[in-house]
Scaffold this motif. Sequence first.
Motif, mmCIF file in Angstrom:
data_model
loop_
_atom_site.group_PDB
_atom_site.id
_atom_site.type_symbol
_atom_site.label_atom_id
_atom_site.label_comp_id
_atom_site.label_asym_id
_atom_site.label_seq_id
_atom_site.Cartn_x
_atom_site.Cartn_y
_atom_site.Cartn_z
ATOM 1 N N UNK A 21 110.731 7.088 35.266
ATOM 2 C CA UNK A 21 111.426 6.432 34.148
ATOM 3 C C UNK A 21 111.083 7.126 32.833
ATOM 4 N N UNK A 22 109.817 7.573 32.689
ATOM 5 C CA UNK A 22 109.420 8.298 31.484
ATOM 6 C C UNK A 22 110.155 9.622 31.371
ATOM 7 N N UNK A 23 110.314 10.280 32.529
ATOM 8 C CA UNK A 23 110.982 11.571 32.544
ATOM 9 C C UNK A 23 112.468 11.407 32.185
ATOM 10 N N UNK A 75 96.600 8.760 33.455
ATOM 11 C CA UNK A 75 95.387 8.134 32.926
ATOM 12 C C UNK A 75 95.524 6.616 32.964
ATOM 13 N N UNK A 76 96.638 6.108 32.435
ATOM 14 C CA UNK A 76 96.792 4.664 32.243
ATOM 15 C C UNK A 76 96.712 3.862 33.528
ATOM 16 N N UNK A 77 97.581 4.190 34.498
ATOM 17 C CA UNK A 77 97.681 3.312 35.669
ATOM 18 C C UNK A 77 96.450 3.372 36.575
ATOM 19 N N UNK A 78 95.881 4.576 36.866
ATOM 20 C CA UNK A 78 94.642 4.561 37.655
ATOM 21 C C UNK A 78 93.534 3.769 36.960
ATOM 22 N N UNK A 79 93.469 3.875 35.626
ATOM 23 C CA UNK A 79 92.462 3.102 34.903
ATOM 24 C C UNK A 79 92.704 1.603 35.091
ATOM 25 N N UNK A 80 93.955 1.189 34.944
ATOM 26 C CA UNK A 80 94.285 -0.223 35.147
ATOM 27 C C UNK A 80 93.906 -0.679 36.549
ATOM 28 N N UNK A 81 94.204 0.166 37.546
ATOM 29 C CA UNK A 81 93.868 -0.174 38.923
ATOM 30 C C UNK A 81 92.372 -0.280 39.127
ATOM 31 N N UNK A 82 91.629 0.668 38.534
ATOM 32 C CA UNK A 82 90.168 0.666 38.663
ATOM 33 C C UNK A 82 89.585 -0.624 38.088
ATOM 34 N N UNK A 83 90.084 -1.020 36.910
ATOM 35 C CA UNK A 83 89.552 -2.229 36.287
ATOM 36 C C UNK A 83 89.900 -3.453 37.130
ATOM 37 N N UNK A 84 91.111 -3.460 37.704
ATOM 38 C CA UNK A 84 91.463 -4.639 38.474
ATOM 39 C C UNK A 84 90.614 -4.721 39.749
ATOM 40 N N UNK A 85 90.270 -3.566 40.349
ATOM 41 C CA UNK A 85 89.359 -3.585 41.500
ATOM 42 C C UNK A 85 87.952 -4.009 41.060
ATOM 43 N N UNK A 86 87.542 -3.587 39.843
ATOM 44 C CA UNK A 86 86.214 -3.972 39.352
ATOM 45 C C UNK A 86 86.097 -5.486 39.224
ATOM 46 N N UNK A 114 98.893 1.462 42.557
ATOM 47 C CA UNK A 114 98.688 2.463 41.499
ATOM 48 C C UNK A 114 99.574 3.679 41.761
ATOM 49 N N UNK A 115 99.570 4.150 43.010
ATOM 50 C CA UNK A 115 100.406 5.320 43.325
ATOM 51 C C UNK A 115 101.879 4.979 43.077
ATOM 52 N N UNK A 116 102.284 3.784 43.520
ATOM 53 C CA UNK A 116 103.679 3.378 43.365
ATOM 54 C C UNK A 116 104.101 3.321 41.911
ATOM 55 N N UNK A 117 103.294 2.682 41.070
ATOM 56 C CA UNK A 117 103.695 2.551 39.668
ATOM 57 C C UNK A 117 103.631 3.915 38.978
ATOM 58 N N UNK A 118 102.717 4.789 39.425
ATOM 59 C CA UNK A 118 102.678 6.146 38.848
ATOM 60 C C UNK A 118 104.006 6.870 39.115
ATOM 61 N N UNK A 119 104.481 6.785 40.351
ATOM 62 C CA UNK A 119 105.745 7.433 40.714
ATOM 63 C C UNK A 119 106.897 6.842 39.899
ATOM 64 N N UNK A 126 100.560 -0.043 28.712
ATOM 65 C CA UNK A 126 101.496 -0.423 29.780
ATOM 66 C C UNK A 126 100.730 -0.910 31.004
ATOM 67 N N UNK A 127 99.681 -0.157 31.372
ATOM 68 C CA UNK A 127 98.914 -0.512 32.565
ATOM 69 C C UNK A 127 98.186 -1.831 32.386
ATOM 70 N N UNK A 128 97.663 -2.062 31.174
ATOM 71 C CA UNK A 128 96.985 -3.339 30.914
ATOM 72 C C UNK A 128 97.954 -4.489 31.136
ATOM 73 N N UNK A 129 99.176 -4.327 30.620
ATOM 74 C CA UNK A 129 100.170 -5.381 30.788
ATOM 75 C C UNK A 129 100.518 -5.614 32.245
ATOM 76 N N UNK A 130 100.402 -4.557 33.061
ATOM 77 C CA UNK A 130 100.746 -4.703 34.464
ATOM 78 C C UNK A 130 99.599 -5.217 35.308
ATOM 79 N N UNK A 131 98.402 -4.637 35.135
ATOM 80 C CA UNK A 131 97.285 -4.934 36.030
ATOM 81 C C UNK A 131 96.355 -6.011 35.477
ATOM 82 N N UNK A 132 96.308 -6.167 34.161
ATOM 83 C CA UNK A 132 95.235 -6.963 33.564
ATOM 84 C C UNK A 132 95.780 -8.030 32.626
ATOM 85 N N UNK A 133 97.004 -8.497 32.880
ATOM 86 C CA UNK A 133 97.501 -9.595 32.056
ATOM 87 C C UNK A 133 96.817 -10.882 32.516
ATOM 88 N N UNK A 134 97.040 -11.957 31.777
ATOM 89 C CA UNK A 134 96.282 -13.191 32.020
ATOM 90 C C UNK A 134 96.338 -13.620 33.481
#
Lengths: 147, 120, 408, 173
Positions: free
Chosen positions: C56-58, C225-236, C46-51, C13-21
């Motif tokens: 939505x998952x809950x 795990x997912x969204x912070x990782x996506x955010x970290x990669x996008x900052x990288x 990242x905080x926003x999408x986590x919330x 999910x995070x890849x699709x949000x932060x790291x799509x083309x």
Amino acid sequence: MTGAAPLLPEPRQPGRVLDARLHLLDRQVLDVDSVPVGTLDDLELGPSGPGAAAGSPRADDPPLDGTTTVVVTALLSGPVLGTRVFGGRPPASRWHRVLWRHVTDVGTAVRLANRGDDLDLTWTERWVRDHVVGRLPGGRHDPDAGP
Amino acid sequence: MIASDLLDARVLEADGQAVGWVVDLRLVLDGTTDGILARPRLHGLVVSPRTRTSFLGFERSDVRSPWPIAPLLRRWHRGTFLVHWPDVARVPEPDDADHPGPAVVVLRPGYLRYDATLHR
Amino acid sequence: MKRLLAVALGILTAIGGFLDAGDLVTNAVVGSRFGMSLAWVVGAGVIGICVFAHMSGKVAAVSGRATFEIIRERLGPRAAGLNLAASLAVTVLTLVAEVGGIALALQLASSVDHRLWVPVAALAVWLVLWRVKFEIMENVTGLLGLALVGFAVAVFLLGPDWGELAAQLAPQVPVEEDAGTYWYYAIALFGAAMTPYEVFFFSSGGVEEGWTAKDLATSRLNVLVGFPLGGLLSVSIAACAALVLMPAGIQVDAMSQLTLPVAQAGGTLLVAVIIVGIVAATFGAALETALSTGYSLSQYLGWSWGKFRRPAQAARFHLAMILALVVAVAVLATNVDPIAVTEYSVVFSAVALPLTYLPILVVANDPEYMGDQVNGRAMNAVATVYLVIIVVAAVAAIPLMIATEAGG
Amino acid sequence: MRPVPSRPRSATARRALTAATACAALAALTACGPAAGRAESTDALLSVTDQLDAAGSAVATARLAVEARADGHLPAVTADAAISDAVETASGAVHAIGTLVVPDSATDQVRRAALDASEIAVGPVASARTWLGTSAADAAAPPDLLDALDDASTAVERAHAAVQQAASERAAR
């Protein structure tokens, strides 16, 4: 408040209380196997009494007002959605009705006692299945059965 | 008649005084048993004096969160009341080609306003 | 390994949000133009999408209702229909970009012109949607997408002056850019982090995996795990661009430029890893957006949906995804730049995001759906702050887009 | 190879549209021709700087890719993709500057100088691609190619400075 007299307390009702828009309209309608068959797009109301739900309401039905006891006779789905979005009213012949007697539960979804395939309102699903998706290779493959 | 014939209709008193809009239909499952559930009887109309939109229903529930959305919407809908179905004198005519215009519900003289809160 | 697979949904999910083309390129554009001065936006996103995803998952786990079902129930047919139109525009535009992005990424590894890859990519996406079990799909694309960690490795290998890099983190408008452009990119990054299709996919994925109230811990782990990782990669990616491309005076306008800092840092091997990651990420994002198209449409209209059913048992759902892919290929056949297409999704996100967020927040507080799992006070406080941010960003997005000519 | 150098071109289109709108608004408000003309020429110069930036960026991209390739850090196919994107960006810039309509002859002179510089930039970027196709794997980058890229970069920078100077003179007037 608006300055009007305070509201009278509502007496406790002998049965479960549901508000149409809050608890019924736009909820998912699931069949006996929990397969979605449609959304609850509208409710059909008719006079209470035997045989009330048997046929579609007709144009010459007497107008309803507070002197008649009115009950929900059927759930409506299908073309009614278009008129709820854009206004107007579809002719009664185009309502897809599911009689209230098939409803088994009202919760976060409305559950029916029937199988979805037996209902008129899923005809588009059956059409797409029979003419498109079911004809493609693997279209009836069970995802749990492995490749 | 279908539910959307009544929903969003303008509500008038017998003398023509506008009092609001129908925002919801109150149903009570106390009719004869039909299938598994009792048949829902149209018990009354929920009328909001201010607005036609009542999609979240905060004015009828005891849910107070999330702050400040719930209190704001509750305030926006203050004065919402329930009229019992027998107090309804006239409902909009479906397919009324002769009288196009906004759908109107007319209440009986001396109708009563009840508290619309839903109790869980 | 089992723990890792349990969070595959969150990672995908995070890849699709932060790291799509589109985001891969946007992150590099931001890094090469603004250095690290917009990294804080990614943090906020990242905080926003986590919330947002957590709620939505809950809701999906406790009530069994996926996000677009909730939207339809709470907003009614009109407002939900508006949301559906805007959401479909975002997902289909992104799907166009992803199919084109897979092709561009394959070109980086093959020297075969990307236009020739487009039909192959679309067919491959369809075959996975048609035939592969949901869990296998998310595990494979999620794990391969982790190859993008190569961007974080590249930052370390480039051996930057960490103090200087950290100093850039302060929000400030670089001298050669104007404030309007800075804020346009801030909103674009925030919107990319919080795209509505992420929650459609995440919540529906929870239903696909059969989550119940017992799986709330899994849901939370996926989010954390997912969204912070996506955010970290996008900052990288932004950091790589800031370290190598910005000093060279390079303005990023193509995906191929992403490989230059990586080549400098880690050589051919790391470039190969990154290309695998980009292919997996764009492929994963293509799956996510195609499925989200099917999910949102089916849930609005009450169609049978889900990859856990036989395609014939969710016929209209599969037909909708096939049509979305056909549209994507047709749009790409006009020779449009697949990356530039995503520029306009900001506009539609501005409509769809508030109309998605509000009903989820309301239902997460409704005991009729959630029982005793309703939001706590702290969650509501954060969620309400983000509702305000979302509304402000949505209102500001379109004027800023016009004023800055889409960041041009 | 990217299908369309869409960023520069569409940016020009958008800018032209904005310029036209701004012009119309100014003309309507003040009924003052010279003011509109001045706004137009500043806008044209702004557009030229943007295109020169793109050309410079393409040269820098090519240079970075050639170096990485020569050091064996970048696979040949990937370097080829990067440089062919750069060729497209650079020629897109030439096209954009070449077809730009400017309001007066002074601005046109500046535009012509910028066009020359951007044309100079395309050559070495294209020959970088040729070198990539002909060279044996991991061959050292030929110094003349690197020199040509550096020269192109200098030419673009010089033109950039000239355009900016012209723009600030225009603004001062």
